[in-house]
Design a protein around this motif. Structure first.
Motif: not given
Lengths: 234, 254
Positions: A61-77
């Motif tokens: 709830r404390g961080t933007p959803l947009m940031l979370q999407i980017i993190v999850v998307y780039y985490a694996l590579p």
């Protein structure tokens, strides 16, 4: 833009409606039950579990959803590039096609589900905690088991209480699907931006706005109907 | 036949002992009233017998079944879960705030436990519920929801709900305290009718006149102790105890 062009752009945006609804539908389908589990974990009497759950909710709830999407998307590579991973994990990561549409959808969905489960969990917790203690005691005095008490006495009352807050959340979710364009997931906003460039016009954005508005409207009516249905008691 | 027997019951909240050496018994067909000032432990005692609070010492026997007993070291132990469940079904409980299930109709409220807990078939449960509603004078309210009933009507439904399990004894926790003075009469009348039918009852109440008329035995509690335990005559008229007198005096002058 001419009328014909507007129709054409509308047709194009309409094709992007399906991937948008896919994110919306699957997020709801997964985040609601997960939220229920998270709510139970947060109310767990074993404190470490409750604290850990709280940390998760705070971060989501404390961080933007947009940031979370980017993190999850780039985490694996990024993870794949790191050294010293256990063999099975490295194999698993290398087996994934991070450039595929499927991978993108999954990554976006994971971010949405994790984020929305945190919000739903707080709604559920509020609903459960608002049920008076007397309801549990009445059920216990009548010899009802814990699970019967929950499913037959508590849950129906919780559902009625959380409909207004949930409707807020679901309508927000429809609009939040537009955030998926940050990783170039093909949803309505992405297409609208492309068409805006094509025609050098704001009209495609306006059309996209109408799409979101229409979806929000449908949901508003739907939730109004549900609220009315549940209004047979106070 | 003894329905309820309590021996040397103790209950602590942390370091505070809220029930001290409580002993009494109730035989079949008897009505016992428990009176006393707020905070004297009356409701806690009721909650202990109904398994909402755990006791720290003593014995409770209900219909010949031991809810708690003492092991060889004299420590108080609770009966196994299954026995506790059985004991629970022997007791009907009527709450101060009714605690009806708001999402269920009056009829559903009454048949819920018979169907879900006793596994009665629905027809039997409904027939029984209708009989109880008739007795409570609420036959035409079966399909209503609790929110559409007056407090007095809600309390009568909750009495019917408690009786639907055919309990051996009915407990009332200040059954009229949440009601307008105008509505207390209808509840007291129902309880009187049950007493006339020889229903065994334990009633925590502030209605002194009522307690005096209806009870076979009266307990006066103060600060966790039973101060008086006897017939209405002995507690209300003949008491020599200063504390009891003071308490009753306050009610007389009101």
């Amino acid at each position: 833009m001419t009328g014909e062009e507007i129709l054409k752009v509308t047709g194009i945006l309409l094709q992007y409606l399906v991937p948008t609804l896919k994110i919306f539908g699957f997020t709801l389908l997964l985040a609601v039950p997960l939220g229920m589990v998270v709510a139970c974990l947060k109310m767990c009497r074993f404190k470490p579990v409750s604290w850990l759950t709280n940390v998760y909710i705070l971060i989501m709830r404390g961080t933007p959803l947009m940031l979370q999407i980017i993190v999850v998307y780039y985490a694996l590579p990024f993870l794949r590039m790191s050294e010293g991973l256990p063999g099975f994990l490295a194999d698993f990561l290398n087996g994934m096609d991070v450039a595929s549409e499927e991978f993108m959808f999954n990554a976006v969905l994971v971010a949405f589900v994790l984020n929305y489960a945190a919000y739903f969990a707080e709604i559920f917790r509020g609903g459960i905690e608002a049920i008076p203690k007397g309801q549990y005691e009445a059920a216990a005095a009548l010899g009802m088991t814990k699970s019967k008490t929950f499913f037959r006495i508590i849950l129906p009352q919780v559902i009625k209480r959380i409909v207004p807050a949930s409707s807020n959340e679901v309508i927000t979710l429809v609009k939040d699907t537009s955030l998926a364009n940050v990783v170039a997931y093909s949803e309505i906003m992405l297409a609208a931006k492309q068409q805006m460039m094509n025609y050098s016009s704001l009209v495609p954005l306006f059309i996209a706005g109408v799409f979101y508005f229409a979806m929000a409207m449908i949901l508003t009516v739907l939730f109004g109907f549900i609220e009315k249905k549940l209004n047979y008691y106070k | 036949m003894s329905i309820l027997n309590v021996k040397n019951l103790h209950k602590d909240f942390g370091k505070l002992r809220v029930l001290k050496d409580i002993s009494f018994d109730v035989n079949q067909g008897e009505v016992l009233s428990i009176i006393g000032p707020s905070g004297s432990g009356k409701s806690t005692l009721l909650r202990c017998i109904n398994q909402f609070e755990r006791i720290d010492g003593g014995e409770i026997n209900i219909c010949g079944m031991a809810m708690t007993y003492r092991d060889e070291n004299g420590k108080t132990v609770y009966a196994p879960k299954k026995a506790l469940h059985e004991i629970r079904l022997k007791i009907g409980l009527v709450f101060q705030n009714f605690n009806l299930f708001p999402h269920m109709s009056v009829l559903q409220n009454i048949i819920e436990a018979p169907v879900q807990v006793l596994r009665q078939d629905k027809q039997t449960a409904v027939a029984n519920a209708e009989r109880l509603l008739k007795k409570m004078g609420l036959s035409e309210k079966a399909k209503e929801y609790p929110c559409n009933l007056s407090g007095g009507q809600q309390q009568r439904v909750s009495i019917a709900r408690a009786m639907a399990l055919n309990p051996e004894v009915l407990f009332f926790d200040e059954p009229t305290s949440a009601l307008d003075p105008e509505l207390t009469g209808e509840i007291l009348k129902v309880i009187k009718e049950l007493a006339a039918e020889k229903m065994t009852m334990v009633i925590v109440t502030h209605e002194m006149q009522f307690a005096r008329e209806i009870s076979d035995k009266v307990i006066f509690m103060d600060e966790g102790y039973i101060i008086e335990y006897g017939t209405p005559q002995s507690v209300f008229e003949d008491t020599a105890n200063e504390r009891t007198r003071q308490f009753l005096e306050r009610y007389r002058t009101r």
